[in-house]
Design an enzyme around this catalytic site. Structure first.
Site, PDB file in Angstrom:
ATOM      1  N   SER A  60       0.824  -1.202   0.000  1.00 13.06           N
ATOM      2  CA  SER A  60       0.000   0.000   0.000  1.00 13.06           C
ATOM      3  C   SER A  60       0.869   1.267   0.000  1.00 13.06           C
ATOM      4  CB  SER A  60      -0.974  -0.048   1.176  1.00 13.06           C
ATOM      5  OG  SER A  60      -2.036   0.850   0.989  1.00 13.06           O
TER       6      SER A  60
ATOM      7  N   ASP B  48      -5.924  -3.571  -2.394  1.00 10.80           N
ATOM      8  CA  ASP B  48      -4.863  -3.218  -1.451  1.00 10.80           C
ATOM      9  C   ASP B  48      -4.193  -4.435  -0.808  1.00 10.80           C
ATOM     10  OD1 ASP B  48      -3.738  -2.296   1.264  1.00 10.80           O
ATOM     11  OD2 ASP B  48      -4.252  -0.400   0.291  1.00 10.80           O
TER      12      ASP B  48
END
Length: 275
Positions: free
Chosen positions: A40, A164
């Site tokens: 991320s 993610d």
């Protein structure tokens, strides 16, 4: 080639500037990574570091964070989010401005073009896998790794859809171990230090459940370390608070970046001086 030293950068959105202070402390101490692994925002920070791991590169990265405004990446304000949510139904922000920003600062090359070896992780929807990007288009990989569910759209890469990486491996220590690293520096944003409270509101439930899963994975990885591996979890220097405090969970405020860098730089330098 088996890496000896790995930098592992975890997820954490707007608190990602803490990782910049840690990178600066490591660089000032003369500690270099053979490989950088990220999830991320840690993937984005890690790629920018891998592109130029010099002290000048770190200072440029710090300045990027200090200058960055939320609207640079996600313009439109509250009404823009509402329009996107109504139109798209599953997310609040398009990723086109983030794509442009990444391309501006990293170019449009491949992962394997970076001077320092780099990998990042995403969660692949179709096969529920922990998908590691080790080659191919860098910007696409970073968009996939940072596609926070509900905020950003899944990223379509060759017909597969990624979200993610924090969903499957928020602090990817296990990847460093799988690759054979013997010394690992973990750079995180401080969430794992904050206290969890029993949910009192509907939206708290998912937040707390995700954080429990994230902490459990990282704690399990730490508990299973081989005897010949040394792991340094660098401190953020931030005051311990309550994780599910609404003020801490705001993702659209980047004004605190300068303080985050300074705080983690001081704490990480003190830690490194003791090892």
């Amino acid at each position: 080639m088996t890496p000896d030293t790995a930098f592992v950068l975890g997820g954490g959105g707007h608190r990602g500037a803490y990782e910049i202070g840690m990178l600066k402390a490591l660089t000032q101490a003369g500690i270099e990574a053979d490989i950088v692994l990220g999830t991320s925002i840690g993937a984005i920070n890690g790629a920018l570091y891998a592109a130029d791991p010099s002290i000048e590169g770190i200072e440029h990265l710090e300045q990027l964070w200090r200058d960055l405004e939320f609207g640079d990446l996600f313009p439109g304000g509250l009404w823009g989010r509402a329009r996107t949510a109504i139109r798209e139904r599953t997310y609040l922000h398009a990723n086109d401005h983030l794509r442009s920003w990444l391309g501006e600062h990293l170019g449009h090359g491949s992962i394997e073009d970076l001077p320092t070896a780099f990998q990042c992780v995403a969660a692949r929807i179709e096969d529920s896998s922990e998908h590691w990007f080790t080659e191919g288009a860098l910007v696409d990989a970073l968009l996939a790794s940072s596609a926070v569910p509900g905020l950003l759209p899944p990223v379509d890469i060759d017909g597969m859809h990624d979200i993610d990486g924090g969903v499957v491996n928020s602090i990817p220590l296990s990847r460093a171990l799988d690759l054979g690293a013997k010394t690992v520096f973990v750079l995180h944003v401080g969430h794992i230090d904050d206290e969890l409270a029993v949910p009192t509101k509907p939206w708290d439930v998912g937040v707390v459940a995700f954080e429990i899963a994230r902490r459990h994975r990282f704690a399990s990885d730490l508990a299973g370390l081989p005897d010949d591996v040394t792991v340094h979890v660098l401190p953020t220097g931030a005051a311990v608070g309550r994780y599910n405090d609404p003020a801490k969970l705001r993702y659209d405020n980047l004004d605190d970046a300068g303080r985050q860098v300074a705080t983690s730089l001081r704490a990480a330098k003190e830690y490194l001086a003791r090892i």
